[in-house]
Scaffold this active site. Sequence first.
Site, PDB file in Angstrom:
ATOM      1  N   GLU A 118      -2.571  11.021   3.231  1.00 34.42           N
ATOM      2  CA  GLU A 118      -4.370  10.332   3.309  1.00 34.42           C
ATOM      3  C   GLU A 118      -5.068  10.547   4.841  1.00 34.42           C
ATOM      4  O   GLU A 118      -5.584  10.849   4.780  1.00 34.42           O
ATOM      5  CB  GLU A 118      -4.050   8.520   3.013  1.00 34.42           C
ATOM      6  CG  GLU A 118      -4.292   8.360   1.675  1.00 34.42           C
ATOM      7  CD  GLU A 118      -2.535   8.155   0.901  1.00 34.42           C
ATOM      8  OE1 GLU A 118      -1.926   8.667   1.735  1.00 34.42           O
ATOM      9  OE2 GLU A 118      -2.546   8.250  -0.615  1.00 34.42           O
TER      10      GLU A 118
ATOM     11  N   PHE B  48      -6.631   4.491  -4.291  1.00 40.29           N
ATOM     12  CA  PHE B  48      -6.712   2.682  -4.218  1.00 40.29           C
ATOM     13  C   PHE B  48      -7.328   2.389  -3.211  1.00 40.29           C
ATOM     14  O   PHE B  48      -6.898   3.046  -1.738  1.00 40.29           O
ATOM     15  CB  PHE B  48      -5.645   1.944  -4.726  1.00 40.29           C
ATOM     16  CG  PHE B  48      -4.716   1.847  -6.030  1.00 40.29           C
ATOM     17  CD1 PHE B  48      -5.127   0.493  -6.901  1.00 40.29           C
ATOM     18  CD2 PHE B  48      -4.232   2.484  -6.122  1.00 40.29           C
ATOM     19  CE1 PHE B  48      -4.540   1.002  -8.342  1.00 40.29           C
ATOM     20  CE2 PHE B  48      -3.978   2.912  -7.853  1.00 40.29           C
ATOM     21  CZ  PHE B  48      -4.230   1.627  -8.446  1.00 40.29           C
TER      22      PHE B  48
ATOM     23  N   ASP C 114      -6.599   0.446  -1.284  1.00 42.56           N
ATOM     24  CA  ASP C 114      -5.416  -0.470  -0.365  1.00 42.56           C
ATOM     25  C   ASP C 114      -4.921   0.638   0.697  1.00 42.56           C
ATOM     26  O   ASP C 114      -4.249   0.470   1.523  1.00 42.56           O
ATOM     27  CB  ASP C 114      -4.361  -0.960  -1.341  1.00 42.56           C
ATOM     28  CG  ASP C 114      -4.658  -1.671  -2.156  1.00 42.56           C
ATOM     29  OD1 ASP C 114      -4.539  -2.790  -2.436  1.00 42.56           O
ATOM     30  OD2 ASP C 114      -5.809  -0.853  -3.398  1.00 42.56           O
ATOM     31  N   PHE C 115      -4.430   2.194   0.467  1.00 43.90           N
ATOM     32  CA  PHE C 115      -4.075   3.152   0.730  1.00 43.90           C
ATOM     33  C   PHE C 115      -4.823   3.764   1.475  1.00 43.90           C
ATOM     34  O   PHE C 115      -4.723   4.823   2.509  1.00 43.90           O
ATOM     35  CB  PHE C 115      -3.231   4.671  -0.597  1.00 43.90           C
ATOM     36  CG  PHE C 115      -3.358   3.523  -1.108  1.00 43.90           C
ATOM     37  CD1 PHE C 115      -1.722   2.849  -0.737  1.00 43.90           C
ATOM     38  CD2 PHE C 115      -2.758   4.041  -2.564  1.00 43.90           C
ATOM     39  CE1 PHE C 115      -0.878   2.544  -1.689  1.00 43.90           C
ATOM     40  CE2 PHE C 115      -2.013   3.002  -3.439  1.00 43.90           C
ATOM     41  CZ  PHE C 115      -1.130   2.451  -3.147  1.00 43.90           C
TER      42      PHE C 115
ATOM     43  N   HIS D 124      -2.465  -3.558  -4.869  1.00 44.82           N
ATOM     44  CA  HIS D 124      -3.996  -2.600  -5.675  1.00 44.82           C
ATOM     45  C   HIS D 124      -4.738  -3.618  -5.865  1.00 44.82           C
ATOM     46  O   HIS D 124      -5.442  -3.908  -7.036  1.00 44.82           O
ATOM     47  CB  HIS D 124      -2.627  -2.394  -6.718  1.00 44.82           C
ATOM     48  CG  HIS D 124      -1.859  -1.302  -6.339  1.00 44.82           C
ATOM     49  ND1 HIS D 124      -0.333  -1.790  -6.232  1.00 44.82           N
ATOM     50  CD2 HIS D 124      -1.603   0.063  -6.199  1.00 44.82           C
ATOM     51  CE1 HIS D 124      -0.091  -0.225  -5.956  1.00 44.82           C
ATOM     52  NE2 HIS D 124      -0.610   0.315  -6.504  1.00 44.82           N
TER      53      HIS D 124
HETATM   54  C1  LIG Z   1      -0.036   6.397   1.077  1.00 44.21           C
HETATM   55  C2  LIG Z   1       0.090   5.775  -0.481  1.00 44.21           C
HETATM   56  N1  LIG Z   1      -1.027   6.764  -1.647  1.00 44.21           N
HETATM   57  C3  LIG Z   1      -1.248   7.181  -2.723  1.00 44.21           C
HETATM   58  C4  LIG Z   1      -0.045   6.136  -3.009  1.00 44.21           C
HETATM   59  C5  LIG Z   1      -0.420   6.076  -5.161  1.00 44.21           C
HETATM   60  N2  LIG Z   1       0.814   6.222  -5.512  1.00 44.21           N
HETATM   61  C6  LIG Z   1       1.634   5.200  -5.873  1.00 44.21           C
HETATM   62  S1  LIG Z   1       3.164   6.139  -6.873  1.00 44.21           S
HETATM   63  C7  LIG Z   1       2.256   7.733  -6.829  1.00 44.21           C
HETATM   64  C8  LIG Z   1       2.841   9.106  -6.772  1.00 44.21           C
HETATM   65  C9  LIG Z   1       4.324   9.044  -6.407  1.00 44.21           C
HETATM   66  O1  LIG Z   1       4.773  10.389  -6.486  1.00 44.21           O
HETATM   67  P1  LIG Z   1       6.360  10.896  -6.003  1.00 44.21           P
HETATM   68  O2  LIG Z   1       6.645  10.155  -4.282  1.00 44.21           O
HETATM   69  O3  LIG Z   1       7.091  11.691  -6.466  1.00 44.21           O
HETATM   70  O4  LIG Z   1       7.214   9.006  -6.450  1.00 44.21           O
HETATM   71  P2  LIG Z   1       7.373   9.236  -8.756  1.00 44.21           P
HETATM   72  O5  LIG Z   1       6.323   8.280  -8.522  1.00 44.21           O
HETATM   73  O6  LIG Z   1       7.435   9.969  -9.206  1.00 44.21           O
HETATM   74  O7  LIG Z   1       9.524   9.005  -8.752  1.00 44.21           O
HETATM   75  C10 LIG Z   1       0.465   7.473  -6.079  1.00 44.21           C
HETATM   76  C11 LIG Z   1       0.062   8.815  -5.522  1.00 44.21           C
HETATM   77  C12 LIG Z   1       0.645   5.177  -2.779  1.00 44.21           C
HETATM   78  N3  LIG Z   1       1.720   4.349  -3.304  1.00 44.21           N
HETATM   79  N4  LIG Z   1       0.784   5.973  -1.553  1.00 44.21           N
END
Ligand SMILES: Cc1ncc(C[n+]2csc(CCOP(=O)(O)OP(=O)(O)O)c2C)c(N)n1
Lengths: 317, 341
Positions: B77, B100, B102-103, B144
Amino acid sequence: MNETIRLTAYRWMTLTRTFDETMVAMWKQGRGIGGTFSERGHEAVSVGAGLALGPDDVVAPMHRDLGTYLLRGMTPERIFGNLLGRQMGVSGGRDSNLHGLGDLDLNIIGFISHIPQAIPTALGAAMAFRYRDEPRVAMTFVGDGGSCSGAFHESLNMAALYNAPFVLIIENNQYAYSTPLSQEMKVADIAGRLPGYGLAATTVDGNDVEAVHAATTDAVERARAGGGPSVIEARTMRMLGHAIHDGAEYVPEALLAEWESRDPVRMFRTRLINSGVPETDLDALDQAAATEIAAAVRVAEAAPLPNPESVSEGVFA
Amino acid sequence: MSDNFGFSDTLQHAADDRTLTYLEAITEALFVEMDRDENVLVMGEDVGGDFGGAFKVTKGLAAKFGDRRVINTPIAELSFTGMANGMALMGLRPVVEMQFADFISSGFDSIVQFAATSHYRGIGKVPWVIRAPSDGGIRSGPFHSQNPEAWFVHTPGLKVVAPSTPADAKGLLAAAIRDDNPVIYFEAKPLYRSIKGDVPGGEHVTEIGKAAVRRSGTDVTVIAYGTQVHTALEAAEIVAADGIDVAVLDLRTLKPLDTEAILEAAIKTGKVVVVHAANRMVGVGAEVAALIAEEAFESLDAPIIRIGGLDTPVPFSPPLEDAYRPNAGKIEAAIRELADY
Ligand SMILES: Cc1ncc(C[n+]2csc(CCOP(=O)(O)OP(=O)(O)O)c2C)c(N)n1
């Protein structure tokens, strides 16, 4: 792995799988609240890595590391309680799904949603151990997606710089939500980036619990002996959608089929049987897991929701 | 609504029927503005390809405009928001989706330190939009469900909008994209598929900085924005049965605030309730109440009542989240208190 630890690993893997399957089924039946995340396919990573830690070590797991929470002593009923927003849940109904499963009495730092804040937090725990000269290690996890963020790179630079007793497991499960690895980064070898920070890094088969356990045990022992941080990239696959409502139509079926043929729980079971473990012993562990999870669901579903009057309590320590 | 976590694939495209959901209206604004101006591009996590984002707001955009203009970003981000700064300085008009709201904190520096101050410091214009899916009530948990608008309303150099209707969702997004400043566009997740409304086709721009009267009334004014406009209207209907005539003012834009409309509405009834889903302390409601107290004190017939989320993190469990959030009952009680005053 010796015989005892192999059976221990199987016990936690089958418990994790049973928990996960039960949870997914409940949510599909409308018995869940909000969303949740499946950890199907990650059992060998969360269990193999978690079992490499001693009781005094600290771990900061994420949303797909259910096995680590369980084997550290967080009971299925407390976790189901959390998922269902119950007062007896880990966060007392304040946090949702597999977020917020923290209990410092179990040396577990609860997951913060903002990816990958678990990394600097666990690094801080490691620095506290170093500061007090305690023979303790901090371990945490990150996804392939989270490994693209600034906090990942900033924290790993510091971990190396300060020689922290810190172990990071990268769960490379091929997808970050809908985004395949090839759209997240230019390289396929995430661990290959780490020597540039002065970090020891290895890659293991994330569906092979013994391989994960061996690599993390090495890393934990090295960290405990003052040898500094390491990073382990565990290659695996997210077998279901990102969250419960995601049908993951964007994942090619052939890719899933390929990983399904290397299912970590089944693969380990076959290996145990081939090495002479009686199948009935494993069946007994599966049965015990089913009984334990069913009981946990009963307890959690019957447990009261929090009293709304308590909503403003606990904001400050 | 509570059981689908806000996710769903059911996007209905209404070609001649101009009644759209709030979500469809946002999508339509993106199509129209990208068509109109090739400098407009969209980026964020999972926004591209067939997927179309966590909530499917950007679904169909990549098929029409291609990967060059609908860019999937890694989870980064701070950097992709910083990238939007640079793109905007070079004349592009990026529309960034925070998965979201929140992020948005993970992109904070790029927003409040660079984008917000750039024009004032003589660096140049930063015409981007950040779309931030905000608000709770749908059992999404503390990370969220947040309404972080006050952080940005407090920051000079940013504009902040928060539509409550499908027509405004389209019109304010178009205006935000055309605006030469960084604009944070808070879209309300609970409204995505729960409300429908008439939306003008083609180009439709709603001026930033203008509040709208959603209901006129003579006894008490409720000032709200986002989801709470609907809650306020609900409360107004309830008390109408007892002859209490409530006006509802929808702020629509949180910065710049439509001070004229606020004062006019306050003076008309002399009794004011301010409502928002964000927690109360130092929220937008505090500013609105202070403005009225400073500028229209002598027209007031009762103290101003502020209703907000409680000053706690947004809890997950249904009884806790329900206690946290404003609802028609809480607004109704405030209206009755003022009516009796
Ligand atoms: C800073 C932030 N941005 C966006 C999100 C939303 N989000 C939650 S999980 C995810 C994907 C995560 O992928 P990865 O790190 O590969 O882990 P996986 O879910 O595949 O185990 C996203 C974009 C978040 N939790 N935190």
